[in-house]
Design a protein around this motif. Sequence first.
Motif, PDB file in Angstrom:
ATOM      1  N   ASP A  11      56.581  38.845  -9.198  1.00 16.42           N
ATOM      2  CA  ASP A  11      55.580  38.756  -8.128  1.00 16.42           C
ATOM      3  C   ASP A  11      54.932  37.372  -8.107  1.00 16.42           C
ATOM      4  OD1 ASP A  11      56.090  41.345  -7.429  1.00 16.42           O
ATOM      5  OD2 ASP A  11      54.325  42.199  -8.434  1.00 16.42           O
ATOM      6  N   MET A  12      54.654  36.847  -9.280  1.00 14.89           N
ATOM      7  CA  MET A  12      54.063  35.512  -9.381  1.00 14.89           C
ATOM      8  C   MET A  12      54.992  34.476  -8.761  1.00 14.89           C
ATOM      9  SD  MET A  12      53.050  33.402 -12.847  1.00 14.89           S
ATOM     10  CE  MET A  12      52.880  31.616 -12.803  1.00 14.89           C
ATOM     11  N   SER A  14      57.178  34.937  -6.423  1.00 15.49           N
ATOM     12  CA  SER A  14      57.160  35.106  -4.965  1.00 15.49           C
ATOM     13  C   SER A  14      55.939  34.439  -4.357  1.00 15.49           C
ATOM     14  CB  SER A  14      57.177  36.593  -4.602  1.00 15.49           C
ATOM     15  OG  SER A  14      58.386  37.203  -5.023  1.00 15.49           O
ATOM     16  N   ARG A  15      54.797  34.585  -5.023  1.00 14.95           N
ATOM     17  CA  ARG A  15      53.571  33.968  -4.519  1.00 14.95           C
ATOM     18  C   ARG A  15      53.673  32.444  -4.566  1.00 14.95           C
ATOM     19  NH1 ARG A  15      48.943  37.037  -4.756  1.00 14.95           N
ATOM     20  NH2 ARG A  15      48.023  35.328  -3.551  1.00 14.95           N
ATOM     21  N   GLY A  18      55.844  31.218  -1.784  1.00  7.26           N
ATOM     22  CA  GLY A  18      55.127  31.252  -0.510  1.00  7.26           C
ATOM     23  C   GLY A  18      54.209  30.053  -0.342  1.00  7.26           C
ATOM     24  N   PHE A  19      53.458  29.700  -1.383  1.00 12.01           N
ATOM     25  CA  PHE A  19      52.553  28.553  -1.311  1.00 12.01           C
ATOM     26  C   PHE A  19      53.331  27.251  -1.137  1.00 12.01           C
ATOM     27  CE2 PHE A  19      49.463  31.201  -4.000  1.00 12.01           C
ATOM     28  CZ  PHE A  19      48.804  31.656  -2.874  1.00 12.01           C
ATOM     29  N   LYS A 146      46.154  26.370  -5.606  1.00  2.75           N
ATOM     30  CA  LYS A 146      46.667  27.730  -5.444  1.00  2.75           C
ATOM     31  C   LYS A 146      47.613  28.086  -6.581  1.00  2.75           C
ATOM     32  CE  LYS A 146      46.163  28.074  -0.434  1.00  2.75           C
ATOM     33  NZ  LYS A 146      46.862  28.134   0.879  1.00  2.75           N
ATOM     34  N   ILE A 150      46.950  31.189  -9.191  1.00  2.35           N
ATOM     35  CA  ILE A 150      47.923  32.274  -9.370  1.00  2.35           C
ATOM     36  C   ILE A 150      48.331  32.401 -10.832  1.00  2.35           C
ATOM     37  CG2 ILE A 150      50.344  32.869  -8.930  1.00  2.35           C
ATOM     38  CD1 ILE A 150      48.474  33.824  -6.789  1.00  2.35           C
ATOM     39  N   TYR A 154      47.756  35.895 -12.895  1.00  5.38           N
ATOM     40  CA  TYR A 154      48.840  36.714 -13.448  1.00  5.38           C
ATOM     41  C   TYR A 154      48.846  36.693 -14.970  1.00  5.38           C
ATOM     42  CZ  TYR A 154      50.906  38.100  -9.058  1.00  5.38           C
ATOM     43  OH  TYR A 154      51.114  38.699  -7.845  1.00  5.38           O
TER      44      TYR A 154
END
Length: 233
Positions: A11-12, A14-15, A18-19, A146, A150, A154
Amino acid sequence: MKRSVTTMISDMQSRLTGFLSMMSYGYCQLCVKADPSSLLGFEEDINGITATIEQLAHIATHEEPENEDKLEVYPLQASNLPYIMKGIKNIHPEFKQSLETYSNADKDDDSLESKYLRLTMPEVNDDRRDILNTAIDALDTECKLKFDGIKVKYMAKITKELINDDPKNLDEAKEEVDALAEQFSQMRQQLTDDKKKEVEEAYQRWLTKEGNKQAAKAQAIRHDAIGQSLRMD
């Protein structure tokens, strides 16, 4: 490693992806070379329906280095041209817009059916160089913050998940998180370095062009001075 922790790290990632994509998109909007992706934000209302640039036109670039600052916009319908011009001006008022005539059209034909749109990116002079580099720094800093946030978020979730596990499991997870964060940090830095290089190369081209203009002007002045001297003699 526990499946829940593996999921968190995924998940990290993926984030972070995205950034990074958001920063890359932002760089595409800071136009130096012509890039069709700079028009991805185009939206124009036509009779109550919101249209994207892909629905209204074909976009083409040039392979020749001297024309790398130009985009050609070929409307799917001639009636789309005014909407295309208006929509592009809304998102990129700095682009120079010019209506060009198709090669197979009569040169005296002024109808919309004979026209397509050419977009020329602004030159990178002293002022634009400063504006672009300031914007690049802002996007890079925003992305870095960001990323840092993150990672902290996490790592805290993983620590809580493994609080009662063997400490080695937490160390292993921390190593993976650190490695992932470093990987994306390097990717972010590479994108930023590449964009700044693009700006600097365009600026140097502008300096060369201005230098040639000044040299030609100085030469013309010298020729005029010599001509005047000969006439006086």
